[in-house]
Design a protein around this motif. Structure first.
Motif, PDB file in Angstrom:
ATOM      1  N   ARG A   1     -19.678  13.502 -36.617  1.00  0.00           N
ATOM      2  CA  ARG A   1     -18.806  12.456 -35.505  1.00  0.00           C
ATOM      3  C   ARG A   1     -19.799  11.620 -35.097  1.00  0.00           C
ATOM      4  O   ARG A   1     -19.622  10.349 -34.919  1.00  0.00           O
TER       5      ARG A   1
ATOM      6  N   TYR B   1     -19.748   7.558 -35.648  1.00  0.00           N
ATOM      7  CA  TYR B   1     -19.503   6.659 -34.322  1.00  0.00           C
ATOM      8  C   TYR B   1     -20.595   5.569 -34.160  1.00  0.00           C
ATOM      9  O   TYR B   1     -20.272   4.321 -33.913  1.00  0.00           O
TER      10      TYR B   1
ATOM     11  N   ALA C   1     -17.523  13.813 -25.436  1.00  0.00           N
ATOM     12  CA  ALA C   1     -16.965  12.483 -25.839  1.00  0.00           C
ATOM     13  C   ALA C   1     -18.231  11.760 -26.570  1.00  0.00           C
ATOM     14  O   ALA C   1     -18.568  10.844 -26.185  1.00  0.00           O
TER      15      ALA C   1
ATOM     16  N   ALA D   1     -17.927   9.530 -29.021  1.00  0.00           N
ATOM     17  CA  ALA D   1     -17.457   8.209 -28.883  1.00  0.00           C
ATOM     18  C   ALA D   1     -18.256   7.295 -27.900  1.00  0.00           C
ATOM     19  O   ALA D   1     -18.638   6.332 -27.921  1.00  0.00           O
TER      20      ALA D   1
ATOM     21  N   TYR E   1      -9.087  10.704 -29.301  1.00  0.00           N
ATOM     22  CA  TYR E   1     -10.090  11.314 -29.907  1.00  0.00           C
ATOM     23  C   TYR E   1      -9.771  12.358 -30.907  1.00  0.00           C
ATOM     24  O   TYR E   1     -10.457  12.106 -31.981  1.00  0.00           O
TER      25      TYR E   1
END
Length: 375
Positions: A47, A51, A288, A290, A362
């Protein structure tokens, strides 16, 4: 006639000048970002890599993204190849921070700045650091155990706990462990919490490469050695989700008791969120990533633009999440502080999963009712 000749000469001069200007503009190269991630064997790094790659490409940069299979020598090679390919800046999540000294020096020699991503690199070439509040992650896990067992009102009750920490090569792992133990140690000292195996210190409970199978096998050994007689296990502190996955498997297959064991985690891996929904894991600390990528993009842009970098980067941003500037805590060597941007992690349980993970975008809910990470 002379007037037409002068006009023709003037036009030829303009065209000549244009022929000089146009190629110069055409030769301007897009800046290139090198992104080095530790491994694809842990869901969270997939991830992170995705991202970061998406953020930088959307902003108009060229990118080189590598995953080094938890092999420090491979990561060194990957970064050296990026330097040879002319990257303008490096974003590196180190497998083993101490193993990158030589290649970090090489980056410094050719003037390529380095952003330590999530894990601080122990080298002064690391110009900036982006991460989450590390000790806070562990403190959240420890406090969850305290609150869920209501240890402040335990009376004469004694609760049994075991501990699984992270990779000793990962600079972050001791922060997570110490953050949790700062909360739990007073209860261990008072006798309210009892580590039946006696395995408490970091070296005894660490898990190489955060490996699920390693955590599973150690948990099975502890259960067979200390709980096979029916001794009740109340909680298992796990520093992240990959280790929690192994512990949960061991408890499901090898624990003789019939009570629900509190298991903590970190990262919000899909398998662990499914375990939370199924009652096999109690919570996870969600970071998070991101948002971590957003901060990293802003920081890289500021570095490449030659901007002053301090708390004004946050003040001038339009981020809709918490982030703090820290120019005191993290050192790349003794006395050399690495300016850091610190994000805030979130507790996720079955009760707030929809609010914290789905409503925020998310994750989505799959056809089977379990959560699927976006991106």
């Amino acid at each position: 006639m002379m007037r037409f000749k002068k006009l023709a000469v003037a036009m030829a001069a303009v065209m000549a000048l244009s022929s000089l200007v146009i190629p110069a503009a055409a030769e301007e190269e897009t800046q290139k970002i090198g992104i080095s991630m530790p491994t694809q064997s842990l869901e969270r790094w997939n991830r992170d890599g995705s991202y970061l790659d998406e953020q930088f490409q959307a902003a108009g940069y060229d990118t080189i993204l590598t995953f080094s299979d938890n092999d420090s020598s491979q990561q060194v090679n990957d970064i050296q190849n990026m330097l040879a390919d002319g990257v303008d800046i490096l974003v590196v999540a180190a497998i083993d921070a101490d193993s990158l000294n030589t290649v970090m020096d090489e980056a410094s020699e050719v003037g390529v700045p380095v952003i330590s991503y999530d894990r601080l690199i122990s080298n002064d070439a690391s110009a900036y650091y982006v991460t989450f509040a590390l000790a806070t992650v562990g403190a959240i896990q420890g406090q969850y155990i305290v609150d869920t067992l209501d240890l402040d009102n335990a009376g004469d009750n004694v609760y049994n706990i075991e501990i699984t920490a992270g990779d000793p090569a990962d600079n972050n792992a001791p922060y997570y462990y110490n953050g949790a133990m700062d909360i739990l140690q007073p209860y261990i000292d008072s006798g309210v919490l009892n580590v039946v195996s006696g395995q408490i210190d970091f070296d005894s409970v660490a898990t190489d490469q955060w490996n699920t199978q390693t955590a599973l096998e150690r948990a099975q050994n502890i259960l067979a050695s200390y709980y096979a007689d029916g001794t009740q296990l109340d909680a298992w502190l796990c520093s992240n989700d990959s280790t929690a996955l192994g512990v949960a498997q061991a408890i499901e297959s090898d624990y003789a008791g019939d009570n629900t064991v509190i298991i903590t985690g970190q990262d919000g891996d899909e398998a662990n969120l499914a375990n939370i929904m199924d009652g096999k894991q109690s919570m996870t600390v969600y970071k998070a990533v991101a948002n971590e990528a957003v901060v990293t993009l802003s920081l890289v842009e500021a570095v490449l633009n030659g901007d002053t970098i301090d708390e004004t980067l946050i003040e001038n941003s339009d981020w809709d999440f918490e982030c703090a500037y820290d120019n005191e805590t993290y050192e790349t060597s003794e006395g050399v502080v690495c300016p850091s941007f610190i994000l805030t992690p979130t507790t996720v349980t079955i009760d707030n999963m929809q609010e914290e993970l789905v409503d925020t975008g998310y994750y989505t809910v799959g056809d089977d009712g379990y959560l699927v990470a976006v991106g």
